[in-house]
Design a protein around this motif. Structure first.
Motif, PDB file in Angstrom:
ATOM      1  N   CYS A  97      -0.106   7.661   1.002  1.00 10.52           N
ATOM      2  CA  CYS A  97       1.236   7.342   0.523  1.00 10.52           C
ATOM      3  C   CYS A  97       2.207   8.490   0.796  1.00 10.52           C
ATOM      4  O   CYS A  97       3.338   8.262   1.183  1.00 10.52           O
ATOM      5  CB  CYS A  97       1.199   7.060  -0.975  1.00 10.52           C
ATOM      6  SG  CYS A  97       2.833   6.760  -1.678  1.00 10.52           S
ATOM      7  N   ASP A 108       8.993   6.421  -3.574  1.00  2.06           N
ATOM      8  CA  ASP A 108       7.744   5.661  -3.650  1.00  2.06           C
ATOM      9  C   ASP A 108       6.849   6.304  -4.702  1.00  2.06           C
ATOM     10  O   ASP A 108       6.471   7.463  -4.580  1.00  2.06           O
ATOM     11  CB  ASP A 108       7.042   5.659  -2.294  1.00  2.06           C
ATOM     12  CG  ASP A 108       5.910   4.659  -2.212  1.00  2.06           C
ATOM     13  OD1 ASP A 108       5.312   4.331  -3.262  1.00  2.06           O
ATOM     14  OD2 ASP A 108       5.620   4.206  -1.106  1.00  2.06           O
ATOM     15  N   CYS A 110       3.834   5.561  -5.264  1.00  2.00           N
ATOM     16  CA  CYS A 110       2.455   5.563  -4.756  1.00  2.00           C
ATOM     17  C   CYS A 110       1.496   4.771  -5.645  1.00  2.00           C
ATOM     18  O   CYS A 110       0.341   5.145  -5.803  1.00  2.00           O
ATOM     19  CB  CYS A 110       1.947   6.986  -4.547  1.00  2.00           C
ATOM     20  SG  CYS A 110       2.863   7.900  -3.298  1.00  2.00           S
ATOM     21  N   PRO A 114       3.346   0.520   0.238  1.00  2.61           N
ATOM     22  CA  PRO A 114       4.783   0.465   0.528  1.00  2.61           C
ATOM     23  C   PRO A 114       5.113  -0.674   1.493  1.00  2.61           C
ATOM     24  O   PRO A 114       4.223  -1.223   2.141  1.00  2.61           O
ATOM     25  CB  PRO A 114       5.059   1.827   1.162  1.00  2.61           C
ATOM     26  CG  PRO A 114       3.759   2.209   1.780  1.00  2.61           C
ATOM     27  CD  PRO A 114       2.698   1.656   0.881  1.00  2.61           C
ATOM     28  N   ARG A 118       8.452   1.500   5.407  1.00  4.41           N
ATOM     29  CA  ARG A 118       8.322   2.830   4.810  1.00  4.41           C
ATOM     30  C   ARG A 118       6.856   3.156   4.524  1.00  4.41           C
ATOM     31  O   ARG A 118       6.432   3.163   3.375  1.00  4.41           O
ATOM     32  CB  ARG A 118       9.111   2.905   3.506  1.00  4.41           C
ATOM     33  CG  ARG A 118      10.588   2.820   3.657  1.00  4.41           C
ATOM     34  CD  ARG A 118      11.298   3.112   2.339  1.00  4.41           C
ATOM     35  NE  ARG A 118      10.537   2.720   1.161  1.00  4.41           N
ATOM     36  CZ  ARG A 118      10.964   1.908   0.214  1.00  4.41           C
ATOM     37  NH1 ARG A 118      12.150   1.389   0.280  1.00  4.41           N
ATOM     38  NH2 ARG A 118      10.205   1.624  -0.823  1.00  4.41           N
ATOM     39  N   TYR A 119       6.095   3.433   5.543  1.00  2.00           N
ATOM     40  CA  TYR A 119       4.709   3.834   5.328  1.00  2.00           C
ATOM     41  C   TYR A 119       4.310   4.844   6.396  1.00  2.00           C
ATOM     42  O   TYR A 119       4.981   5.001   7.418  1.00  2.00           O
ATOM     43  CB  TYR A 119       3.766   2.621   5.322  1.00  2.00           C
ATOM     44  CG  TYR A 119       3.467   2.046   6.684  1.00  2.00           C
ATOM     45  CD1 TYR A 119       2.268   2.341   7.334  1.00  2.00           C
ATOM     46  CD2 TYR A 119       4.358   1.205   7.334  1.00  2.00           C
ATOM     47  CE1 TYR A 119       1.978   1.820   8.586  1.00  2.00           C
ATOM     48  CE2 TYR A 119       4.074   0.685   8.577  1.00  2.00           C
ATOM     49  CZ  TYR A 119       2.890   0.986   9.196  1.00  2.00           C
ATOM     50  OH  TYR A 119       2.617   0.475  10.436  1.00  2.00           O
TER      51      TYR A 119
END
Length: 176
Positions: A97, A108, A110, A114, A118-119
Motif C-alpha cells: 500500500c 490511503d 491502507c 486502492p 492509485r496503487y
C-alpha cells in the motif's frame, strides 16, 4: 476493472499465505503498519554487476534507486533490503500500500485495496532493458541478482525512468 488491475490483485492473492509465514528482511522491514515511520533508501545507485537486485521506486513526485545485496528470496524482500519501508494493505496483506510513506495516510488508510488509478504496480527488467509488468505478486516473484525490480505509483504505468544501464564486468561503465 482493467486486465492489468485484475492480474495485480490475483498476484497479490497468491502472496497472502507467503506473507503470513515469511519473515521480513532488511533494515526497513519493520514499518508494515499504518503510522510507522518510513525509512529512506539506503543505496543511491544501482547494484554493482551481478551483486544484487537493483530496485527503482517511482512515486510520481520522486524517483529513488536502491540495491538489495545478494540474492533476495522475493521482490518484497528486495524492496525492503534496498532500504525502502513498506506498509501492506490491512485486508489484503499481500499487496503493498505504501512505500517510504507514500501515499500519505490521508490519501490511503491502507485498509482495503486502492482504486486502479492509485496503487503501486510492480515491474521487472534486465539492466538496460525495458520494463515488464509483473504477472505475480512481489512476495512470490524471485528476482535474480543482476536484474532490476521497479515500483511505480499511479494507474499501472511503469516507472518513468528506464532500468539502469548495463555495467562492465569491473563495474566501470557500460557493458555488453
Amino acid at each position: 476493472m482493467t486486465t492489468t488491475r485484475i492480474r495485480h490483485l490475483l498476484g497479490a492473492l497468491a502472496v497472502a499465505p507467503l506473507m503470513a509465514t515469511a519473515p521480513a528482511t532488511g533494515a526497513a522491514s519493520a514499518p508494515d503498519r499504518p503510522g510507522a515511520a518510513p525509512a529512506q533508501a539506503t543505496a543511491p545507485a544501482p547494484c554493482p554487476r551481478g551483486r544484487g537486485v537493483t530496485v527503482v521506486v517511482d512515486s510520481g513526485s520522486s524517483r529513488r534507486t536502491g540495491c538489495a545485496p545478494g540474492d533476495p528470496r522475493s521482490g518484497l524482500d528486495a524492496l525492503r533490503a534496498a532500504g525502502f519501508a513498506t506498509v501492506m494493505v490491512a485486508r489484503f496483506p499481500g499487496m503493498v500500500c505504501r512505500i517510504n510513506g507514500l501515499p500519505k495516510p490521508a490519501v490511503d488508510a491502507c485498509v482495503i485495496p486502492p482504486p486502479p488509478t492509485r496503487y503501486w504496480s510492480y515491474w521487472h527488467a534486465t539492466r538496460g532493458g525495458k520494463w515488464t509488468y509483473s504477472s505475480g505478486g512481489a512476495g512470490t516473484y524471485d528476482p535474480k541478482p543482476g536484474t532490476v525490480d521497479g515500483w511505480a505509483y499511479g494507474p499501472g504505468k511503469p516507472p518513468s525512468v528506464p532500468p539502469p544501464a548495463r555495467v562492465a564486468a569491473d563495474g566501470a561503465g557500460p557493458g555488453r
